[in-house]
Enzyme design. Structure first.
Site, PDB file in Angstrom:
ATOM      1  N   SER A 154       0.800  -1.224   0.000  1.00 48.30           N
ATOM      2  CA  SER A 154       0.000   0.000   0.000  1.00 48.30           C
ATOM      3  C   SER A 154       0.832   1.271   0.000  1.00 48.30           C
ATOM      4  O   SER A 154       0.367   2.318  -0.460  1.00 48.30           O
ATOM      5  CB  SER A 154      -0.930   0.005   1.210  1.00 48.30           C
TER       6      SER A 154
ATOM      7  N   HIS B 211      -0.820   5.781   6.815  1.00 51.54           N
ATOM      8  CA  HIS B 211      -0.296   5.740   5.452  1.00 51.54           C
ATOM      9  C   HIS B 211       0.029   7.166   5.000  1.00 51.54           C
ATOM     10  O   HIS B 211      -0.558   8.128   5.507  1.00 51.54           O
ATOM     11  CB  HIS B 211      -1.306   5.110   4.487  1.00 51.54           C
TER      12      HIS B 211
END
Length: 269
Positions: free
Chosen positions: A45, A249
């Site tokens: 990711s 993230h």
């Protein structure tokens, strides 16, 4: 006047007019620069761009704002295959992402290892449970990183080199999440934040070591994320978000300001 000179002069005039009318000439007829190398972006990711938005698909959440897409848009590679996928582990890279690699591939980027080490479960425990539960989870993950992850990384790196023998391969690490000693940081305790940062450093050191052993370049994104960690006041990382999969993230700024410069530098060394 000599007829041959008249003819030559007329030809020169005609050529000048032709150049003026058509825009042709040496400056315009020079060959265009060759396209950049065929580029394949692999990984999890952090490479697909979760957290950056502008997703091109639902399953893998590949983002137009992820560093691979940004690099490809700026450099015009001969081809661009974007197979990085949210949630990918080393086994997923081996089983699902390597097909675009060929002998003509010139550049490969890759981030993987965090999910193998239980990144999501560890952060869940640290957010929801007490200090000791968080530390226990980090200890378990760290033991895995030291003892089992190196062989898994080797398997991926060997496969990449076998399929793309002439490619420059750039392996990207993960940023530390928290600004050190952030007294005004709301949420996780200083004990948890310190342990999380130390675990990220361990993960990066193992990844960097295995990359170097295969002759790959390693991109240390802590050089660019410094000052942009959580609790810095200018974070390039999400904290806990909804949807929850974007938590911890990089933001779009983290991709463009944190990952892209590091990859660009390593890709041209």
């Amino acid at each position: 006047m000599n007829v041959h000179r008249l003819t030559g002069a007329a030809s020169a005039v005609a050529l000048t007019v032709l150049i003026a009318l058509t825009g042709t000439g040496a400056a315009h007829s020079a060959p265009r620069p060759a396209a950049g190398p065929a580029y394949v972006a692999l990984g999890d990711s952090y490479s697909s761009g979760v957290g950056a938005g502008s997703y091109q698909d639902d399953a893998c959440k590949r983002s137009a704002k992820a560093y691979p897409a940004l690099w490809a848009a700026a450099h015009g590679p001969a081809s661009f295959a974007f197979t990085a996928c949210s949630g990918a582990r080393t086994g997923d890279v081996l089983g699902k992402q390597l097909a675009p690699l060929t002998a003509s591939t010139g550049l490969v980027s890759l981030s993987v290892g965090g999910n193998d080490a239980g990144f999501s479960d560890t952060m869940t425990a640290c957010v929801l449970d007490d200090d000791q539960a968080c530390l226990d989870k980090i200890d378990t993950a760290s033991a895995f990183v030291r003892t089992q992850l190196p062989a898994r990384l080797d398997a991926v790196y060997d496969a990449v080199r076998s399929r793309a023998p002439r490619a420059r391969v750039v392996v990207l690490g993960y940023p530390r999440f928290y600004r050190p000693a952030a007294d005004d940081c709301v949420g996780l305790s200083e004990t948890k934040r310190t342990a999380i940062n130390e675990a990220a450093d361990l993960l990066d050191s193992v990844i960097a070591g295995r990359a170097a052993a295969h002759g790959f370049s390693y991109g240390d994104v802590n050089t660019t994320f410094k000052g942009h960690e959580l609790c810095s006041g200018s974070a390039w990382l999400h904290s806990v978000t909804f949807p929850v999969d974007e938590s911890y993230h990089p933001t779009a700024g983290g991709q463009s300001g944190g990952y892209l410069p590091v990859f660009t530098s390593a890709a041209t060394r």
